[in-house]
Design an enzyme around this catalytic site. Structure first.
Site, PDB file in Angstrom:
ATOM      1  CG  ASP A 245     -35.402-103.865  12.253  1.00 50.14           C
ATOM      2  OD1 ASP A 245     -35.720-104.218  11.092  1.00 50.14           O
ATOM      3  OD2 ASP A 245     -34.422-104.341  12.862  1.00 50.14           O
TER       4      ASP A 245
ATOM      5  CE1 TYR B 189     -36.099-105.175  -5.028  1.00 47.93           C
ATOM      6  CE2 TYR B 189     -36.525-105.243  -7.391  1.00 47.93           C
ATOM      7  CZ  TYR B 189     -36.872-104.807  -6.126  1.00 47.93           C
ATOM      8  OH  TYR B 189     -37.976-104.012  -5.955  1.00 47.93           O
TER       9      TYR B 189
ATOM     10  CE  LYS C 220     -40.391-106.461  -3.441  1.00 43.83           C
ATOM     11  NZ  LYS C 220     -40.883-105.746  -2.222  1.00 43.83           N
TER      12      LYS C 220
END
Length: 308
Positions: A64, A153, A157
């Protein structure tokens, strides 16, 4: 070279595995392939087995990347020369409603990897997106241009890019676009829709560069054998719309389907999309000897590999 790949079960991860283990490379390497959970572990193992890619040079484990201590321990244990981060929260529309979850993966995960890599003096390959740009331009975006995302999104990013650039000196930050490869993607979706539909309505006012995960993987493998650190754009050469892309998919696959162009307003989505998000490969062509395929040629190679 010791290579640590996160998100190995995804499109790019699988493309990297195929290019490294399925082709003869001029350098020796050992791989640590990390996946998100046990289900993904089984899935990747079975896929590698089916493709004759199980190899003593590669090990699979779950990780993770949002947990810094797990990341630190995994990287310190393997002691990589390079970490290639293929993990991302890429569901563009879902990001609108789950931006904090997306940020945890796309920013925090990237920062965790960068910090662990810095402590070892290794380098990081981080994959970003054309969606960090607003799409209001008319000529391909170069690496140094100012980012201005128009959806969640893209924002997450962009924050991931910032985390990497502020933490490390030794990094390859590669922006790509319209990626397709092993798994769910636009090409396979259009082929599936064509099985039961004689007419497809596809957005024609969004322009980008469809990119084969295989071509991007090849570029990454080229770069990690250099010290050409910094921001890069890595897309297949050329540009097209989703509409023209679909027409070429149908033509190359021999599908007798009518493709009708529509405007973005006719195909409502939760997230806004850039209208023009073509990335320039000028730096790649000027500063490297790597020759990336035109999007049409890469698409043909991909469709041939599907054995339709």
């Amino acid at each position: 070279m010791r290579i640590f790949i996160t998100g190995a079960e995804g499109q790019l991860g699988k493309a990297l595995i195929k290019e490294l283990l399925g082709n003869k490379q001029k350098f020796e390497f050992k791989l640590m392939l990390t996946v998100i959970n046990e289900v993904s572990w089984n899935s990747l193992y079975n896929w590698m087995n089916e493709n004759a890619l199980l190899d003593e040079r590669a090990e699979i484990t779950a990780l993770d990347i949002t947990d810094f201590y797990l990341v630190k321990a995994a990287i310190e244990n393997f002691v990589p020369d390079v970490v290639i981060n293929c993990v991302a929260y890429t569901a563009v529309d879902d990001c609108e409603e789950h931006e904090e979850e997306a940020r945890l993966v796309n920013e925090t995960g990237a920062k965790n990897l960068a910090m662990a890599v810095k402590a070892l003096g290794a380098c990081l390959v981080h994959i970003s997106t054309d969606y960090v740009f607003d799409g209001n331009g008319t000529i391909p975006y170069k690496e140094e241009e100012i980012t201005n995302p128009i959806n969640a999104y893209g924002r997450t990013k962009m924050l991931g890019e910032k985390a990497v650039c502020e933490t490390l000196n030794n990094y390859f930050l590669i922006r790509t676009a319209w990626l397709y490869g092993e798994g769910k993607n636009f090409v396979k979706t259009m082929l599936r829709l064509a099985e039961n539909n004689k007419v497809l309505r596809v957005v024609a006012d969004q322009t980008g560069s469809p990119t084969s995960a295989r071509e991007l993987a090849r570029f990454i493998i080229y770069l990690i054998q250099t010290k050409k650190y910094g921001i890069w754009h890595g897309v297949c050469d050329g540009e097209t719309s989703w509409y023209e892309f679909t027409k070429e998919i149908m033509r190359l696959s021999g599908r007798d389907v009518e493709v009708i162009p529509i405007k973005s307003e006719e195909y409502k989505t939760k997230a806004n999309r850039p209208h023009y998000s073509v990335l320039s490969n000028e730096k790649m062509h000027k500063e490297t000897e790597f020759g990336i395929k035109a999007w049409e040629d890469a698409l043909k190679e991909y469709l041939d590999s599907l054995k339709l």
